[in-house]
Design a protein around this motif. Structure first.
Motif, PDB file in Angstrom:
ATOM      1  N   PHE A   1       0.861  -1.171   0.000  1.00  0.00           N
ATOM      2  CA  PHE A   1       0.000   0.000   0.000  1.00  0.00           C
ATOM      3  C   PHE A   1       0.894   1.216   0.000  1.00  0.00           C
ATOM      4  O   PHE A   1       1.965   1.186   0.591  1.00  0.00           O
ATOM      5  N   GLY A   2       0.433   2.268  -0.629  1.00  0.00           N
ATOM      6  CA  GLY A   2       1.229   3.486  -0.580  1.00  0.00           C
ATOM      7  C   GLY A   2       0.448   4.685  -1.067  1.00  0.00           C
ATOM      8  O   GLY A   2      -0.417   4.567  -1.923  1.00  0.00           O
TER       9      GLY A   2
ATOM     10  N   LYS B   1       0.244  12.408   5.732  1.00  0.00           N
ATOM     11  CA  LYS B   1       0.253  12.791   4.322  1.00  0.00           C
ATOM     12  C   LYS B   1       0.502  11.594   3.423  1.00  0.00           C
ATOM     13  O   LYS B   1      -0.038  11.499   2.337  1.00  0.00           O
ATOM     14  N   ASN B   2       1.360  10.697   3.893  1.00  0.00           N
ATOM     15  CA  ASN B   2       1.757   9.579   3.052  1.00  0.00           C
ATOM     16  C   ASN B   2       2.093   8.382   3.942  1.00  0.00           C
ATOM     17  O   ASN B   2       2.729   8.541   4.981  1.00  0.00           O
ATOM     18  N   ILE B   3       1.640   7.210   3.525  1.00  0.00           N
ATOM     19  CA  ILE B   3       1.974   5.970   4.223  1.00  0.00           C
ATOM     20  C   ILE B   3       2.369   4.937   3.172  1.00  0.00           C
ATOM     21  O   ILE B   3       1.640   4.710   2.213  1.00  0.00           O
ATOM     22  N   GLU B   4       3.526   4.320   3.365  1.00  0.00           N
ATOM     23  CA  GLU B   4       3.927   3.189   2.539  1.00  0.00           C
ATOM     24  C   GLU B   4       4.054   1.986   3.460  1.00  0.00           C
ATOM     25  O   GLU B   4       4.725   2.056   4.497  1.00  0.00           O
ATOM     26  N   VAL B   5       3.405   0.881   3.095  1.00  0.00           N
ATOM     27  CA  VAL B   5       3.422  -0.333   3.903  1.00  0.00           C
ATOM     28  C   VAL B   5       4.121  -1.438   3.119  1.00  0.00           C
ATOM     29  O   VAL B   5       3.798  -1.681   1.953  1.00  0.00           O
TER      30      VAL B   5
ATOM     31  N   VAL C   1       5.936   6.372   7.407  1.00  0.00           N
ATOM     32  CA  VAL C   1       4.779   7.237   7.606  1.00  0.00           C
ATOM     33  C   VAL C   1       5.249   8.690   7.688  1.00  0.00           C
ATOM     34  O   VAL C   1       6.066   9.026   8.533  1.00  0.00           O
ATOM     35  N   GLU C   2       4.720   9.489   6.773  1.00  0.00           N
ATOM     36  CA  GLU C   2       5.021  10.921   6.779  1.00  0.00           C
ATOM     37  C   GLU C   2       3.817  11.627   7.402  1.00  0.00           C
ATOM     38  O   GLU C   2       2.770  11.779   6.781  1.00  0.00           O
ATOM     39  N   TYR C   3       3.987  12.002   8.655  1.00  0.00           N
ATOM     40  CA  TYR C   3       2.913  12.667   9.393  1.00  0.00           C
ATOM     41  C   TYR C   3       2.889  14.148   9.053  1.00  0.00           C
ATOM     42  O   TYR C   3       3.925  14.748   8.796  1.00  0.00           O
ATOM     43  N   LYS C   4       1.700  14.736   9.063  1.00  0.00           N
ATOM     44  CA  LYS C   4       1.607  16.185   8.897  1.00  0.00           C
ATOM     45  C   LYS C   4       2.190  16.861  10.124  1.00  0.00           C
ATOM     46  O   LYS C   4       2.874  17.870  10.025  1.00  0.00           O
ATOM     47  N   SER C   5       1.903  16.300  11.270  1.00  0.00           N
ATOM     48  CA  SER C   5       2.427  16.808  12.537  1.00  0.00           C
ATOM     49  C   SER C   5       2.499  15.640  13.493  1.00  0.00           C
ATOM     50  O   SER C   5       1.494  15.247  14.077  1.00  0.00           O
ATOM     51  N   PHE C   6       3.675  15.040  13.645  1.00  0.00           N
ATOM     52  CA  PHE C   6       3.834  13.865  14.489  1.00  0.00           C
ATOM     53  C   PHE C   6       3.698  14.256  15.956  1.00  0.00           C
ATOM     54  O   PHE C   6       4.202  15.280  16.396  1.00  0.00           O
ATOM     55  N   TRP C   7       2.987  13.398  16.725  1.00  0.00           N
ATOM     56  CA  TRP C   7       2.921  13.601  18.168  1.00  0.00           C
ATOM     57  C   TRP C   7       2.846  12.266  18.887  1.00  0.00           C
ATOM     58  O   TRP C   7       1.989  11.441  18.591  1.00  0.00           O
TER      59      TRP C   7
ATOM     60  N   GLY D   1      12.368  14.219  11.732  1.00  0.00           N
ATOM     61  CA  GLY D   1      11.333  15.235  11.541  1.00  0.00           C
ATOM     62  C   GLY D   1       9.974  14.620  11.812  1.00  0.00           C
ATOM     63  O   GLY D   1       9.738  14.057  12.869  1.00  0.00           O
ATOM     64  N   ASN D   2       9.067  14.715  10.841  1.00  0.00           N
ATOM     65  CA  ASN D   2       7.726  14.138  10.974  1.00  0.00           C
ATOM     66  C   ASN D   2       7.597  12.802  10.266  1.00  0.00           C
ATOM     67  O   ASN D   2       6.493  12.297  10.081  1.00  0.00           O
ATOM     68  N   THR D   3       8.715  12.214   9.833  1.00  0.00           N
ATOM     69  CA  THR D   3       8.688  10.908   9.171  1.00  0.00           C
ATOM     70  C   THR D   3       9.194   9.843  10.132  1.00  0.00           C
ATOM     71  O   THR D   3      10.259   9.981  10.728  1.00  0.00           O
ATOM     72  N   VAL D   4       8.392   8.784  10.274  1.00  0.00           N
ATOM     73  CA  VAL D   4       8.760   7.677  11.154  1.00  0.00           C
ATOM     74  C   VAL D   4       8.843   6.411  10.311  1.00  0.00           C
ATOM     75  O   VAL D   4       7.974   6.140   9.481  1.00  0.00           O
ATOM     76  N   VAL D   5       9.914   5.634  10.532  1.00  0.00           N
ATOM     77  CA  VAL D   5      10.099   4.352   9.858  1.00  0.00           C
ATOM     78  C   VAL D   5       9.940   3.262  10.905  1.00  0.00           C
ATOM     79  O   VAL D   5      10.607   3.271  11.949  1.00  0.00           O
ATOM     80  N   TYR D   6       9.006   2.338  10.630  1.00  0.00           N
ATOM     81  CA  TYR D   6       8.744   1.199  11.506  1.00  0.00           C
ATOM     82  C   TYR D   6       9.217  -0.063  10.784  1.00  0.00           C
ATOM     83  O   TYR D   6       8.823  -0.292   9.632  1.00  0.00           O
ATOM     84  N   GLU D   7      10.040  -0.891  11.431  1.00  0.00           N
ATOM     85  CA  GLU D   7      10.493  -2.169  10.863  1.00  0.00           C
ATOM     86  C   GLU D   7      10.282  -3.249  11.918  1.00  0.00           C
ATOM     87  O   GLU D   7      10.796  -3.138  13.016  1.00  0.00           O
ATOM     88  N   CYS D   8       9.543  -4.292  11.560  1.00  0.00           N
ATOM     89  CA  CYS D   8       9.217  -5.359  12.526  1.00  0.00           C
ATOM     90  C   CYS D   8       9.495  -6.717  11.932  1.00  0.00           C
ATOM     91  O   CYS D   8       9.180  -6.968  10.769  1.00  0.00           O
ATOM     92  N   THR D   9      10.034  -7.622  12.745  1.00  0.00           N
ATOM     93  CA  THR D   9      10.175  -9.012  12.343  1.00  0.00           C
ATOM     94  C   THR D   9       9.291  -9.869  13.240  1.00  0.00           C
ATOM     95  O   THR D   9       9.112  -9.582  14.420  1.00  0.00           O
ATOM     96  N   PHE D  10       8.766 -10.946  12.641  1.00  0.00           N
ATOM     97  CA  PHE D  10       7.970 -11.926  13.368  1.00  0.00           C
ATOM     98  C   PHE D  10       8.493 -13.313  12.987  1.00  0.00           C
ATOM     99  O   PHE D  10       8.286 -13.756  11.859  1.00  0.00           O
ATOM    100  N   PRO D  11       9.191 -13.983  13.897  1.00  0.00           N
ATOM    101  CA  PRO D  11       9.734 -15.306  13.563  1.00  0.00           C
ATOM    102  C   PRO D  11       8.617 -16.312  13.296  1.00  0.00           C
ATOM    103  O   PRO D  11       7.598 -16.309  13.983  1.00  0.00           O
TER     104      PRO D  11
END
Length: 194
Positions: free
Chosen positions: A56-57, A79-83, A98-104, A182-192
């Protein structure tokens, strides 16, 4: 190599309260998930070479598959999410940029879900009614670092939410890397798979 998966994946982006959802359970969207030959490196960077193409993006208000609650103030929606979702012989991987408009997120530890965060629900039963595993992942501005917890919903049939919260990090629980610029967060997860 092919692996048959009966997997329901639900991604919940908490937006400082209300939630934005990408869910195969609520929206029957089938996506082919990339097999990767090399293990994904959790380094705060998601590239197509390593993770494959995003499933998704784009702007979540205009992208098929995202569920935006009625009445949600659109100024809070990212503003933008890429999964990204991929797998290898040892792990199942979920990543998001995830590019947030205003991260909190002023919360920390187990309360991280109450601010901007990513929750991943995985259900391994075809009817989506078996036990689920949820990881709660967020970057705390208060602490200046990411937190990730795995919680169990042991009896979805009876809707008894007995959450067991364990901080992730041990290899049998998988690993998570959360970085913020900034307002961009990168999430990386592993599930064995184990």
């Amino acid at each position: 190599m092919k692996k048959l998966l009966l997997l329901t994946l639900c991604l919940i982006f908490a937006v400082a309260g209300p939630c934005l959802t990408v869910s195969a359970a609520e929206y029957p969207i089938q996506k082919e998930i990339d097999y990767v030959k090399n293990p994904v490196v959790l380094d705060g960077k998601i590239t197509e070479k390593e993770w494959g193409k995003p499933i998704f993006g784009g702007d979540p208000t205009k992208t098929e598959g995202f569920s935006v609650p009625d009445g949600l103030d659109t100024s809070q929606i990212p503003k933008n999410i890429e999964v990204y979702v991929c797998w290898d012989n040892d792990n199942f991987y979920v990543g998001a940029v995830v590019e947030y408009k205003s991260f909190w997120n002023g919360h920390k530890h187990q309360d991280i879900w109450m601010g901007d965060s990513l929750n991943v629900d995985i259900c391994v039963a075809e009817d989506n009614q078996d036990s689920r595993w949820r990881t709660v992942n967020g970057y705390s501005d208060t602490e200046g670092r990411g937190f990730s917890y795995i919680t169990a919903e042991p009896d979805a049939h009876q809707k008894q939410y007995e959450w067991i919260t364990i901080e992730r990090g041990d290899s049998f629980l998988g690993e998570t890397e959360i970085t913020k610029n900034g307002n961009t967060v990168v999430y990386e997860c592993t599930f064995p798979w184990s």
